[in-house]
Design a protein around this motif. Structure first.
Motif, PDB file in Angstrom:
ATOM      1  N   ASP A 169      56.542  44.360  46.004  1.00  0.00           N
ATOM      2  CA  ASP A 169      57.748  43.528  46.060  1.00  0.00           C
ATOM      3  C   ASP A 169      58.380  43.436  44.674  1.00  0.00           C
ATOM      4  OD1 ASP A 169      59.654  41.599  46.270  1.00  0.00           O
ATOM      5  OD2 ASP A 169      58.400  40.137  47.308  1.00  0.00           O
ATOM      6  N   GLN A 170      59.460  44.188  44.476  1.00  0.00           N
ATOM      7  CA  GLN A 170      60.055  44.256  43.137  1.00  0.00           C
ATOM      8  C   GLN A 170      60.735  42.967  42.700  1.00  0.00           C
ATOM      9  OE1 GLN A 170      62.314  47.749  42.193  1.00  0.00           O
ATOM     10  NE2 GLN A 170      60.377  48.768  41.773  1.00  0.00           N
ATOM     11  N   SER A 171      60.879  42.014  43.613  1.00  0.00           N
ATOM     12  CA  SER A 171      61.424  40.730  43.170  1.00  0.00           C
ATOM     13  C   SER A 171      60.329  39.888  42.508  1.00  0.00           C
ATOM     14  CB  SER A 171      62.056  39.970  44.337  1.00  0.00           C
ATOM     15  OG  SER A 171      61.050  39.516  45.211  1.00  0.00           O
ATOM     16  N   LEU A 172      59.065  40.306  42.667  1.00  0.00           N
ATOM     17  CA  LEU A 172      57.950  39.590  42.033  1.00  0.00           C
ATOM     18  C   LEU A 172      57.557  40.235  40.714  1.00  0.00           C
ATOM     19  CD1 LEU A 172      55.608  38.925  45.104  1.00  0.00           C
ATOM     20  CD2 LEU A 172      57.245  37.372  44.075  1.00  0.00           C
ATOM     21  N   VAL A 173      57.420  41.545  40.725  1.00  0.00           N
ATOM     22  CA  VAL A 173      57.086  42.286  39.504  1.00  0.00           C
ATOM     23  C   VAL A 173      57.761  43.647  39.556  1.00  0.00           C
ATOM     24  CG1 VAL A 173      54.827  41.240  39.014  1.00  0.00           C
ATOM     25  CG2 VAL A 173      54.944  43.192  40.544  1.00  0.00           C
ATOM     26  N   VAL A 174      58.135  44.178  38.399  1.00  0.00           N
ATOM     27  CA  VAL A 174      58.537  45.578  38.369  1.00  0.00           C
ATOM     28  C   VAL A 174      57.376  46.363  37.782  1.00  0.00           C
ATOM     29  CG1 VAL A 174      61.014  45.151  38.266  1.00  0.00           C
ATOM     30  CG2 VAL A 174      59.721  45.329  36.144  1.00  0.00           C
ATOM     31  N   TYR A 175      57.488  47.692  37.768  1.00  0.00           N
ATOM     32  CA  TYR A 175      56.358  48.558  37.438  1.00  0.00           C
ATOM     33  C   TYR A 175      55.551  48.052  36.229  1.00  0.00           C
ATOM     34  CZ  TYR A 175      53.558  52.546  36.242  1.00  0.00           C
ATOM     35  OH  TYR A 175      52.493  53.331  35.953  1.00  0.00           O
ATOM     36  N   GLY A 176      54.266  47.820  36.452  1.00  0.00           N
ATOM     37  CA  GLY A 176      53.360  47.459  35.351  1.00  0.00           C
ATOM     38  C   GLY A 176      53.374  45.994  34.961  1.00  0.00           C
ATOM     39  N   GLY A 177      54.330  45.220  35.488  1.00  0.00           N
ATOM     40  CA  GLY A 177      54.436  43.823  35.077  1.00  0.00           C
ATOM     41  C   GLY A 177      53.509  42.898  35.845  1.00  0.00           C
ATOM     42  N   GLY A 178      53.303  41.696  35.311  1.00  0.00           N
ATOM     43  CA  GLY A 178      52.462  40.691  35.953  1.00  0.00           C
ATOM     44  C   GLY A 178      50.993  41.075  35.923  1.00  0.00           C
ATOM     45  N   ASN A 179      50.160  40.138  36.303  1.00  0.00           N
ATOM     46  CA  ASN A 179      48.738  40.464  36.417  1.00  0.00           C
ATOM     47  C   ASN A 179      48.035  39.473  37.339  1.00  0.00           C
ATOM     48  OD1 ASN A 179      48.352  38.326  34.319  1.00  0.00           O
ATOM     49  ND2 ASN A 179      49.260  39.948  33.062  1.00  0.00           N
ATOM     50  N   THR A 180      46.934  39.937  37.910  1.00  0.00           N
ATOM     51  CA  THR A 180      46.181  39.166  38.891  1.00  0.00           C
ATOM     52  C   THR A 180      44.703  39.225  38.526  1.00  0.00           C
ATOM     53  OG1 THR A 180      46.169  41.190  40.180  1.00  0.00           O
ATOM     54  CG2 THR A 180      47.733  39.504  40.862  1.00  0.00           C
ATOM     55  N   SER A 181      43.938  38.273  39.031  1.00  0.00           N
ATOM     56  CA  SER A 181      42.496  38.311  38.745  1.00  0.00           C
ATOM     57  C   SER A 181      41.709  37.657  39.876  1.00  0.00           C
ATOM     58  CB  SER A 181      42.187  37.574  37.438  1.00  0.00           C
ATOM     59  OG  SER A 181      42.400  36.179  37.612  1.00  0.00           O
ATOM     60  N   SER A 182      40.422  37.971  39.927  1.00  0.00           N
ATOM     61  CA  SER A 182      39.488  37.296  40.827  1.00  0.00           C
ATOM     62  C   SER A 182      38.167  37.125  40.093  1.00  0.00           C
ATOM     63  CB  SER A 182      39.244  38.114  42.095  1.00  0.00           C
ATOM     64  OG  SER A 182      40.402  38.140  42.897  1.00  0.00           O
ATOM     65  N   LYS A 183      37.448  36.078  40.459  1.00  0.00           N
ATOM     66  CA  LYS A 183      36.137  35.847  39.833  1.00  0.00           C
ATOM     67  C   LYS A 183      35.043  35.955  40.897  1.00  0.00           C
ATOM     68  CE  LYS A 183      38.184  32.783  36.355  1.00  0.00           C
ATOM     69  NZ  LYS A 183      39.482  32.371  36.889  1.00  0.00           N
ATOM     70  N   GLY A 184      33.875  36.406  40.479  1.00  0.00           N
ATOM     71  CA  GLY A 184      32.774  36.565  41.430  1.00  0.00           C
ATOM     72  C   GLY A 184      31.508  36.980  40.713  1.00  0.00           C
ATOM     73  N   GLU A 185      30.595  37.589  41.486  1.00  0.00           N
ATOM     74  CA  GLU A 185      29.297  37.976  40.918  1.00  0.00           C
ATOM     75  C   GLU A 185      29.077  39.471  41.074  1.00  0.00           C
ATOM     76  OE1 GLU A 185      26.446  35.722  43.116  1.00  0.00           O
ATOM     77  OE2 GLU A 185      26.741  33.910  41.895  1.00  0.00           O
ATOM     78  N   ILE A 186      28.339  40.030  40.124  1.00  0.00           N
ATOM     79  CA  ILE A 186      27.883  41.414  40.271  1.00  0.00           C
ATOM     80  C   ILE A 186      26.376  41.462  40.018  1.00  0.00           C
ATOM     81  CG2 ILE A 186      30.048  42.556  39.627  1.00  0.00           C
ATOM     82  CD1 ILE A 186      28.715  42.974  36.815  1.00  0.00           C
ATOM     83  N   LEU A 187      25.763  42.502  40.536  1.00  0.00           N
ATOM     84  CA  LEU A 187      24.350  42.745  40.242  1.00  0.00           C
ATOM     85  C   LEU A 187      24.278  43.904  39.265  1.00  0.00           C
ATOM     86  CD1 LEU A 187      22.633  42.660  43.759  1.00  0.00           C
ATOM     87  CD2 LEU A 187      22.483  40.936  41.943  1.00  0.00           C
ATOM     88  N   ASP A 188      23.476  43.773  38.223  1.00  0.00           N
ATOM     89  CA  ASP A 188      23.356  44.901  37.292  1.00  0.00           C
ATOM     90  C   ASP A 188      22.254  45.857  37.764  1.00  0.00           C
ATOM     91  OD1 ASP A 188      20.921  43.884  36.478  1.00  0.00           O
ATOM     92  OD2 ASP A 188      21.664  43.085  34.570  1.00  0.00           O
ATOM     93  N   HIS A 189      21.970  46.894  36.964  1.00  0.00           N
ATOM     94  CA  HIS A 189      21.023  47.930  37.374  1.00  0.00           C
ATOM     95  C   HIS A 189      19.591  47.392  37.491  1.00  0.00           C
ATOM     96  CE1 HIS A 189      20.983  47.629  33.071  1.00  0.00           C
ATOM     97  NE2 HIS A 189      19.850  48.305  33.014  1.00  0.00           N
ATOM     98  N   LEU A 190      19.332  46.190  36.909  1.00  0.00           N
ATOM     99  CA  LEU A 190      17.998  45.585  37.014  1.00  0.00           C
ATOM    100  C   LEU A 190      17.950  44.501  38.079  1.00  0.00           C
ATOM    101  CD1 LEU A 190      17.183  45.316  33.187  1.00  0.00           C
ATOM    102  CD2 LEU A 190      16.353  47.026  34.810  1.00  0.00           C
ATOM    103  N   GLY A 191      19.029  44.394  38.840  1.00  0.00           N
ATOM    104  CA  GLY A 191      19.054  43.421  39.940  1.00  0.00           C
ATOM    105  C   GLY A 191      19.410  42.014  39.499  1.00  0.00           C
ATOM    106  N   ARG A 192      19.874  41.859  38.256  1.00  0.00           N
ATOM    107  CA  ARG A 192      20.254  40.521  37.786  1.00  0.00           C
ATOM    108  C   ARG A 192      21.699  40.205  38.181  1.00  0.00           C
ATOM    109  NH1 ARG A 192      18.690  41.689  31.632  1.00  0.00           N
ATOM    110  NH2 ARG A 192      20.081  43.394  32.203  1.00  0.00           N
ATOM    111  N   THR A 193      21.951  38.920  38.441  1.00  0.00           N
ATOM    112  CA  THR A 193      23.301  38.489  38.837  1.00  0.00           C
ATOM    113  C   THR A 193      24.088  38.057  37.608  1.00  0.00           C
ATOM    114  OG1 THR A 193      22.417  37.710  40.918  1.00  0.00           O
ATOM    115  CG2 THR A 193      24.573  36.871  40.303  1.00  0.00           C
ATOM    116  N   HIS A 194      25.343  38.468  37.546  1.00  0.00           N
ATOM    117  CA  HIS A 194      26.224  38.048  36.440  1.00  0.00           C
ATOM    118  C   HIS A 194      27.536  37.523  37.010  1.00  0.00           C
ATOM    119  CE1 HIS A 194      23.795  40.041  33.311  1.00  0.00           C
ATOM    120  NE2 HIS A 194      23.583  40.972  34.231  1.00  0.00           N
TER     121      HIS A 194
END
Ligand SMILES: [Zn+2]
Length: 303
Positions: free
Chosen positions: A23-48
């Protein structure tokens, strides 16, 4: 969740961002930014605890998971204890928080997202929001259009100071950054997008309700097709053989105004316009002979 599986907040982030980017009325090419937060597991099975945020300069409409680098949230949040950080140091410290140091550079507005507690955050450079603030009465216009729940922050460059100011407004419904854009958030990705759309729709409605509207002094007269063909041929010669040329009538309303020259020469209405549109636009007076057109190799939009 296995380390190979895409975490749900990242999947939701990509889906949501594509909708915003389309939707170009919200952002034009490359503009704006979005994010989400959550958890990942690393290669040793630890949560971050991590945050995925849009990579600098990437386009939301076409971005995939790799365009949203993950950063260790705790490392980012610790930075709030600094009184000040110059851009270079901030970028250095943010880069050190990357889960994968080889991933793309995160947005310059990463800390704005990290310092707000919400799980999902949208930051768009919507035209309607910029229109609310691109004049001296911006704060009042924001309150009138969006209600008292929205905070207004005067213009300042994105960076550490702005991120800290925004962090103190976490209890509001959303934030309007003057001459810049909108920030909203929610624990649900869908609701976050809804809030973006709702705030922009309210801004649009308010703008439509204004009694004082610019006078549309149109002087529209289409060129005969033969003359247009000749003009396009001349333009093509100037633009170079490798360029693709097409006509698009979406800007006809502006191009048909008698004061088009003044509008094109006026200040840019947002950072996106300044970066992506204004330096690449030219106005051609079609009453002049087509051969008189100067060189336009560096331009991509011609009114
Ligand atoms: Zn921004």
């Amino acid at each position: 969740m296995s380390p190979k599986q895409s975490p749900l907040p990242l999947v939701e982030l990509v889906v949501r961002s594509k909708k915003i980017g389309a939707d170009q009325s919200l952002v034009v090419y490359g503009g704006g930014n979005t994010s989400s937060k959550g958890e990942i597991l690393d290669h040793l099975g630890r949560t971050h605890q991590v945050m995925w945020v849009k990579g600098s300069g990437s386009d939301m409409m076409y971005g995939g998971e790799r365009d949203y680098p993950a950063l260790y949230l705790d490392d980012l949040r610790q930075l709030i204890s600094f009184d000040d950080l110059d851009d270079e140091t901030m970028v250095d410290y943010v880069t050190r928080a990357l889960v994968d140091p080889t991933s793309r550079r995160p947005s310059i507005e990463t800390l704005l997202h990290a310092f707000l507690p919400a799980k999902h955050i949208d930051h768009v450079h919507a035209d309607a929001i910029c229109a609310l603030t691109n004049h001296p009465g911006g704060a009042k216009a924001v309150a009138d259009a969006l209600g008292k729940g929205f905070e207004y922050v005067d213009w300042m460059l994105p960076g550490f100071t702005l991120s800290k100011i925004v962090s103190k407004l976490k209890d509001s419904e959303g934030i309007v950054l003057a001459h810049h854009g909108l920030v909203v958030w929610d624990e649900s990705s869908d609701k976050c997008l809804e809030k973006t759309h709702l705030a922009v729709a309210k801004a649009d409605k308010f703008l439509d309700s204004l009694n004082v509207k610019p006078v549309a002094a149109f002087d529209h007269g289409d060129m005969p097709q033969s003359e247009l063909n000749e003009l396009l041929l001349q333009l093509r010669k100037k633009l170079g053989k490798k360029q693709i040329l097409r006509t698009d009538h979406r800007l006809a309303q502006i191009a048909s105004r008698k004061d088009c020259q003044r509008i094109v020469a006026a200040s840019a209405s947002s950072a996106d316009h300044m970066l992506r549109i204004r330096p690449k636009s030219a106005l051609i007076d079609i009453s002049l002979p087509a051969e008189s057109i100067e060189s336009y190799q560096r331009l991509c939009t011609i009114l």
